[in-house]
Design an enzyme around this catalytic site. Sequence first.
Site, mmCIF file in Angstrom:
data_model
loop_
_atom_site.group_PDB
_atom_site.id
_atom_site.type_symbol
_atom_site.label_atom_id
_atom_site.label_comp_id
_atom_site.label_asym_id
_atom_site.label_seq_id
_atom_site.Cartn_x
_atom_site.Cartn_y
_atom_site.Cartn_z
ATOM 1 N N GLY A 8 31.088 -82.574 62.285
ATOM 2 C CA GLY A 8 31.745 -83.841 62.639
ATOM 3 C C GLY A 8 31.466 -84.897 61.587
ATOM 4 N N VAL A 12 29.964 -91.531 63.043
ATOM 5 C CA VAL A 12 28.533 -91.277 63.215
ATOM 6 C C VAL A 12 28.050 -90.245 62.195
ATOM 7 C CG1 VAL A 12 26.807 -90.286 64.784
ATOM 8 C CG2 VAL A 12 28.453 -91.947 65.614
ATOM 9 N N ARG A 38 40.005 -85.775 56.497
ATOM 10 C CA ARG A 38 38.744 -86.529 56.556
ATOM 11 C C ARG A 38 37.799 -86.084 55.443
ATOM 12 N NH1 ARG A 38 36.377 -88.975 62.074
ATOM 13 N NH2 ARG A 38 37.718 -90.783 61.874
ATOM 14 N N SER A 127 26.222 -86.461 69.267
ATOM 15 C CA SER A 127 27.274 -87.066 70.089
ATOM 16 C C SER A 127 26.642 -87.632 71.357
ATOM 17 C CB SER A 127 28.287 -86.016 70.555
ATOM 18 O OG SER A 127 28.867 -85.333 69.494
ATOM 19 N N GLU A 161 28.949 -100.188 64.699
ATOM 20 C CA GLU A 161 29.858 -100.222 63.553
ATOM 21 C C GLU A 161 29.841 -101.613 62.915
ATOM 22 O OE1 GLU A 161 33.661 -98.445 64.476
ATOM 23 O OE2 GLU A 161 32.609 -96.848 65.535
ATOM 24 N N LYS A 216 20.715 -93.080 76.227
ATOM 25 C CA LYS A 216 21.867 -93.507 75.431
ATOM 26 C C LYS A 216 22.924 -94.148 76.331
ATOM 27 C CE LYS A 216 24.915 -94.103 72.341
ATOM 28 N NZ LYS A 216 24.788 -95.163 71.365
ATOM 29 N N LEU A 217 23.244 -93.488 77.436
ATOM 30 C CA LEU A 217 24.251 -94.039 78.359
ATOM 31 C C LEU A 217 23.744 -95.352 78.951
ATOM 32 C CD1 LEU A 217 25.420 -90.816 80.258
ATOM 33 C CD2 LEU A 217 26.512 -91.941 78.311
ATOM 34 N N CYS A 272 32.814 -96.719 72.295
ATOM 35 C CA CYS A 272 31.686 -96.257 73.115
ATOM 36 C C CYS A 272 31.544 -96.897 74.492
ATOM 37 C CB CYS A 272 30.388 -96.466 72.346
ATOM 38 S SG CYS A 272 30.330 -95.508 70.830
ATOM 39 N N PHE A 334 38.201 -103.879 66.529
ATOM 40 C CA PHE A 334 37.486 -104.236 67.770
ATOM 41 C C PHE A 334 36.327 -105.188 67.522
ATOM 42 C CE2 PHE A 334 33.375 -101.985 68.237
ATOM 43 C CZ PHE A 334 33.408 -101.121 67.145
HETATM 44 N N1 LIG Z 1 31.253 -94.606 66.693
HETATM 45 C C1 LIG Z 1 30.052 -95.020 66.997
HETATM 46 O O1 LIG Z 1 29.674 -96.129 66.651
HETATM 47 C C2 LIG Z 1 29.111 -94.130 67.778
HETATM 48 C C3 LIG Z 1 27.767 -94.507 67.867
HETATM 49 C C4 LIG Z 1 26.895 -93.686 68.583
HETATM 50 C C5 LIG Z 1 27.348 -92.505 69.155
HETATM 51 N N2 LIG Z 1 28.663 -92.160 69.048
HETATM 52 C C6 LIG Z 1 29.074 -90.866 69.615
HETATM 53 O O2 LIG Z 1 29.116 -89.916 68.540
HETATM 54 C C7 LIG Z 1 30.172 -88.963 68.753
HETATM 55 C C8 LIG Z 1 31.122 -88.972 67.578
HETATM 56 O O3 LIG Z 1 31.683 -90.256 67.469
HETATM 57 P P1 LIG Z 1 32.472 -90.716 66.172
HETATM 58 O O4 LIG Z 1 32.759 -92.164 66.365
HETATM 59 O O5 LIG Z 1 31.764 -90.260 64.956
HETATM 60 O O6 LIG Z 1 33.818 -89.872 66.357
HETATM 61 P P2 LIG Z 1 34.889 -89.487 65.243
HETATM 62 O O7 LIG Z 1 36.147 -89.163 65.936
HETATM 63 O O8 LIG Z 1 34.891 -90.538 64.177
HETATM 64 O O9 LIG Z 1 34.293 -88.155 64.562
HETATM 65 C C9 LIG Z 1 34.227 -86.913 65.196
HETATM 66 C C10 LIG Z 1 34.623 -85.848 64.181
HETATM 67 O O10 LIG Z 1 34.359 -84.545 64.733
HETATM 68 C C11 LIG Z 1 35.342 -83.658 64.227
HETATM 69 N N3 LIG Z 1 35.367 -82.450 65.049
HETATM 70 C C12 LIG Z 1 35.748 -82.339 66.356
HETATM 71 N N4 LIG Z 1 35.573 -81.069 66.773
HETATM 72 C C13 LIG Z 1 35.066 -80.369 65.728
HETATM 73 C C14 LIG Z 1 34.667 -79.010 65.537
HETATM 74 N N5 LIG Z 1 34.736 -78.124 66.545
HETATM 75 N N6 LIG Z 1 34.206 -78.625 64.324
HETATM 76 C C15 LIG Z 1 34.133 -79.519 63.303
HETATM 77 N N7 LIG Z 1 34.483 -80.822 63.424
HETATM 78 C C16 LIG Z 1 34.935 -81.241 64.622
HETATM 79 C C17 LIG Z 1 36.624 -84.464 64.259
HETATM 80 O O11 LIG Z 1 37.615 -83.933 63.397
HETATM 81 C C18 LIG Z 1 36.113 -85.857 63.819
HETATM 82 O O12 LIG Z 1 36.259 -86.070 62.429
HETATM 83 C C19 LIG Z 1 30.805 -89.351 70.093
HETATM 84 O O13 LIG Z 1 30.173 -88.612 71.096
HETATM 85 C C20 LIG Z 1 30.450 -90.822 70.231
HETATM 86 O O14 LIG Z 1 30.409 -91.221 71.576
HETATM 87 C C21 LIG Z 1 29.541 -92.940 68.360
HETATM 88 O O1 LIG Z 2 27.955 -110.757 72.297
HETATM 89 C C1 LIG Z 2 28.824 -109.902 72.106
HETATM 90 C C2 LIG Z 2 28.576 -108.698 71.410
HETATM 91 C C3 LIG Z 2 29.604 -107.774 71.252
HETATM 92 N N1 LIG Z 2 30.842 -108.036 71.749
HETATM 93 C C4 LIG Z 2 31.909 -107.025 71.603
HETATM 94 O O2 LIG Z 2 31.442 -105.774 72.083
HETATM 95 C C5 LIG Z 2 32.058 -104.702 71.394
HETATM 96 C C6 LIG Z 2 31.034 -103.721 70.877
HETATM 97 O O3 LIG Z 2 30.272 -104.317 69.858
HETATM 98 P P1 LIG Z 2 28.988 -103.622 69.211
HETATM 99 O O4 LIG Z 2 28.100 -103.146 70.267
HETATM 100 O O5 LIG Z 2 28.430 -104.554 68.236
HETATM 101 O O6 LIG Z 2 29.640 -102.409 68.390
HETATM 102 P P2 LIG Z 2 29.681 -100.811 68.641
HETATM 103 O O7 LIG Z 2 29.907 -100.208 67.308
HETATM 104 O O8 LIG Z 2 30.641 -100.511 69.728
HETATM 105 O O9 LIG Z 2 28.204 -100.416 69.075
HETATM 106 C C7 LIG Z 2 27.839 -100.118 70.429
HETATM 107 O O10 LIG Z 2 28.196 -98.788 70.756
HETATM 108 C C8 LIG Z 2 27.579 -97.803 69.892
HETATM 109 C C9 LIG Z 2 28.155 -96.466 70.282
HETATM 110 O O11 LIG Z 2 27.507 -95.867 71.337
HETATM 111 C C10 LIG Z 2 26.076 -97.884 70.048
HETATM 112 O O12 LIG Z 2 25.460 -96.906 69.209
HETATM 113 C C11 LIG Z 2 25.602 -99.290 69.673
HETATM 114 O O13 LIG Z 2 24.200 -99.398 69.855
HETATM 115 C C12 LIG Z 2 26.338 -100.309 70.537
HETATM 116 O O14 LIG Z 2 25.997 -101.631 70.138
HETATM 117 C C13 LIG Z 2 32.897 -105.355 70.292
HETATM 118 O O15 LIG Z 2 34.241 -105.439 70.699
HETATM 119 C C14 LIG Z 2 32.296 -106.739 70.162
HETATM 120 O O16 LIG Z 2 33.194 -107.686 69.666
HETATM 121 C C15 LIG Z 2 31.096 -109.214 72.443
HETATM 122 O O17 LIG Z 2 32.214 -109.443 72.910
HETATM 123 N N2 LIG Z 2 30.079 -110.119 72.592
#
Ligand SMILES: NC(=O)c1ccc[n+]([C@@H]2O[C@H](COP(=O)([O-])OP(=O)(O)OC[C@H]3O[C@@H](n4cnc5c(N)ncnc54)[C@H](O)[C@@H]3O)[C@@H](O)[C@H]2O)c1
Ligand SMILES: O=c1ccn([C@@H]2O[C@H](COP(=O)(O)OP(=O)(O)O[C@H]3O[C@H](CO)[C@@H](O)[C@H](O)[C@H]3O)[C@@H](O)[C@H]2O)c(=O)[nH]1
EC number: 1.1.1.22
Length: 480
Positions: A8, A12, A38, A127, A161, A216-217, A272, A334
């Site tokens: 993936g 992340v 990608r 994930s 992000e 995490k949740l 998320c 976002f």
């Molecule tokens: N985006 C965040 O800020 C964030 C932060 C913490 C946790 N997470 C969690 O991390 C996980 C991934 O999130 P993301 O934002 O990176 O998603 P994403 O969609 O950006 O990336 C996931 C990638 O996995 C690939 N993929 C799917 N199935 C596959 C397979 N079988 N083999 C190889 N590649 C495969 C997809 O093509 C994709 O590029 C989710 O569970 C999400 O909830 C996300």
């Molecule tokens: O005071 C605040 C802070 C945030 N936001 C909004 O909340 C959303 C989420 O923001 P943020 O949490 O900064 O970004 P994410 O990348 O979604 O990160 C969250 O979700 C990730 C995925 O699980 C976790 O890893 C991070 O710890 C958690 O902060 C965005 O739309 C922000 O604009 C507000 O409206 N008010």
Amino acid sequence: MVKICCIGAGYVGGPTMAVIAFKCPDIEVVVVDISVSRITAWNSDQLPIYEPGLDEVVKQCRGRNLFFSTNVEKHVAEADIIFVSVNTPTKTRGLGAGKAADLTYWESAARMIANVSKSDKIVVEKSTVPVKTAEAIEKILTHNSKGINYQILSNPEFLAEGTAIQDLFKPDRVLIGGRETPEGRKAVQTLKDVYAHWVPEDCILTTNLWSAELSKLAANAFLAQRISSVNAISALCEATGANVSEVAYAVGKDSRIGPKFLNASVGFGGSCFQKDILNLVYICECNGLPEVANYWRQVIKINDYQKSRFVNRIVSSMFNTVAGKKIAVLGFAFKKDTGDTRETPAIDVCKGLLGDKANVSIYDPQVTEDQIQRDIAMNKFDWDHPVHLQPMSPTAVKQVSVTWDAYEATKGAHGVCILTEWDEFKELDYQRIYDNMQKPAFVFDGRNVVDPEKLRAMGFIVYSIGKPLDAWIKDMPAVA
Ligand SMILES: NC(=O)c1ccc[n+]([C@@H]2O[C@H](COP(=O)([O-])OP(=O)(O)OC[C@H]3O[C@@H](n4cnc5c(N)ncnc54)[C@H](O)[C@@H]3O)[C@@H](O)[C@H]2O)c1
Ligand SMILES: O=c1ccn([C@@H]2O[C@H](COP(=O)(O)OP(=O)(O)O[C@H]3O[C@H](CO)[C@@H](O)[C@H](O)[C@H]3O)[C@@H](O)[C@H]2O)c(=O)[nH]1
């Protein structure tokens, strides 16, 4: 040399592995993905995601000890530690639809690991997954294990992000959950040794598997709950003449509450918060805890209320109709400093305005027209699937236009909505914008970016979330 493979290459997988490779020159890191586009982008000068500081980190170690590949099976077979960072979308059909996590991608990754492995592996859940997923994964891996020893660890990611590199360089904590057996403890130590290259020992927490998965949740639910709390108060501020920034400051000064994450907004977005809370709600329901499920569901309800309240404010202020009017939307991502639009409140606001027949003109410094058109046309939750499995680009919505310039977007507009807190929106020449707009000219600030008094002095009618209302808006019918 220890070999890490991450399945993936998304928001992340890409940044976390780049930072591990950067901080651990003695470890080889390969990030693999089924999406050819990608991986091609990760190997080019135009990385697939925009994240401040990411380019420099990738440039330093790509080709040295960081590689991106579509040869998934080869690199999985060769790795000692396999991170799984694939999509875990909300289910749209069947049991638990609209709430439960869809583990299709996770399961297919686990089955592939079981098929191709020839040596012992540590498999790391990166994930975000429901509690007890590790148990299911263990069953898949060990069912046909050919004598191979698999250790499953939960190592949820907490990066946000826009600040991902900063968060990864200096995390508040790294959380590792594992089995409480000698082999489990050894695996935890192996992963701890990776992070110990740059993370202080006291910031690396180790727990049992279920605590790590649930933490995490729970963390995301607590964070989102703060935003829904301050947003709920913002509605009351508007009704009473209080100012939400002053209230949030006063509340956050209590050291037990703290000042962060109390910015009232048009609503939280991102891939998320909503997904993870729905997942939590479903787990509570499955465990016979409906009161707990309803408590957390309310966080999402308030978020939906905040978005529709915002749209209603716009429409009611503009004589109860926006049909045929040009509404400029500044910001579609976002949050600032990302091009990510997953679950952005801008989608719901634009859909609301389009539903009232407005012409919407959008500017965001990091989001393309194609992405915006896809987002507006896409069904709920479809965005969280690998790109090549998402529905094809639909016919463009004609009432939507996208520009690369804020002044162009606002030219001739009846109203301007600010939906992302990009720094550049603070610096715009609002007098110039006012001069080129229809009158009366409205600004609806969903992020409290502008100084309402300054804009009012120019002649704008201003609505700022949770701030004392303009006399004009106060006289319009109350909305919900
Ligand atoms: N985006 C965040 O800020 C964030 C932060 C913490 C946790 N997470 C969690 O991390 C996980 C991934 O999130 P993301 O934002 O990176 O998603 P994403 O969609 O950006 O990336 C996931 C990638 O996995 C690939 N993929 C799917 N199935 C596959 C397979 N079988 N083999 C190889 N590649 C495969 C997809 O093509 C994709 O590029 C989710 O569970 C999400 O909830 C996300
Ligand atoms: O005071 C605040 C802070 C945030 N936001 C909004 O909340 C959303 C989420 O923001 P943020 O949490 O900064 O970004 P994410 O990348 O979604 O990160 C969250 O979700 C990730 C995925 O699980 C976790 O890893 C991070 O710890 C958690 O902060 C965005 O739309 C922000 O604009 C507000 O409206 N008010």
